[in-house]
Design a protein around this motif. Structure first.
Motif, PDB file in Angstrom:
ATOM      1  N   THR A  38      39.770  37.100  45.198  1.00 45.31           N
ATOM      2  CA  THR A  38      39.329  36.539  43.835  1.00 45.31           C
ATOM      3  C   THR A  38      37.895  36.046  44.008  1.00 45.31           C
ATOM      4  O   THR A  38      37.517  35.295  44.971  1.00 45.31           O
ATOM      5  CB  THR A  38      40.359  35.610  43.323  1.00 45.31           C
ATOM      6  OG1 THR A  38      41.678  36.088  42.979  1.00 45.31           O
ATOM      7  CG2 THR A  38      39.853  34.838  42.067  1.00 45.31           C
ATOM      8  N   VAL A  43      42.120  36.623  38.483  1.00 45.05           N
ATOM      9  CA  VAL A  43      42.815  36.331  39.710  1.00 45.05           C
ATOM     10  C   VAL A  43      43.369  37.813  40.254  1.00 45.05           C
ATOM     11  O   VAL A  43      43.880  38.480  39.291  1.00 45.05           O
ATOM     12  CB  VAL A  43      43.921  35.278  39.572  1.00 45.05           C
ATOM     13  CG1 VAL A  43      44.630  35.281  40.814  1.00 45.05           C
ATOM     14  CG2 VAL A  43      43.556  33.946  39.403  1.00 45.05           C
ATOM     15  N   PRO A 100      37.665  40.837  40.801  1.00 44.83           N
ATOM     16  CA  PRO A 100      38.241  40.833  42.214  1.00 44.83           C
ATOM     17  C   PRO A 100      37.363  41.630  43.177  1.00 44.83           C
ATOM     18  O   PRO A 100      37.145  42.873  42.848  1.00 44.83           O
ATOM     19  CB  PRO A 100      39.556  41.137  42.323  1.00 44.83           C
ATOM     20  CG  PRO A 100      40.011  40.844  40.696  1.00 44.83           C
ATOM     21  CD  PRO A 100      38.775  41.207  39.988  1.00 44.83           C
TER      22      PRO A 100
END
Length: 136
Positions: free
Chosen positions: A87, A34, A69
């Motif tokens: 993400t 994330v 990411p």
């Protein structure tokens, strides 16, 4: 689900309804590192996924590196004035027999739960989506 762990060993256990026979099947899960809105760490990260059988035997295998990411900060700030870094979820596939290679005593014919273990020392956040048992 976004999994956050205040320690380096967070776990999430997903019990199944009854016991499943995973012989000849695969465990699929969509997962990603994330983006925390601050910075993308230098190195990739991952997690472990495990299966638990009816006798309580658990076998874990590593996910390998998760997708990073997608860093759009420089272009987005110049064009839009905001950072739209994303993400990036990816489906990670685990043949069920890899769990018995890691722990031969695991009974693939009587699996009662899947377990996600966040085992990296930096305690990053992970996104998980769509845990599936797939016949191949």
């Amino acid at each position: 689900m976004v999994a956050q762990s205040p320690t380096a060993l967070g776990t999430f256990r997903e019990p199944f309804i009854g016991e499943l026979n995973l012989t000849g099947r695969e465990v699929w899960i969509r997962a990603a590192e994330v983006y925390n809105g601050i910075a993308i760490p230098v190195d990739a990260t991952g997690f472990q996924i495990g299966l638990e059988d009816a006798a309580g035997v658990v076998s874990f295998v590593p996910s390998g590196a998760l997708p990073r990411p997608f860093d759009r900060e420089a272009a987005d700030l110049a064009k839009f004035g905001v950072n739209l870094t994303k993400t990036m979820l990816k489906t990670v596939r685990f043949p069920a027999n890899c769990f018995t290679h890691a722990r031969p005593s695991l009974d693939l014919t009587r699996i009662r739960a899947a377990i996600i273990r966040l085992n990296r020392p930096d305690a990053r956040d992970f996104a998980f989506d769509q845990l599936q048992i797939v016949t191949v």
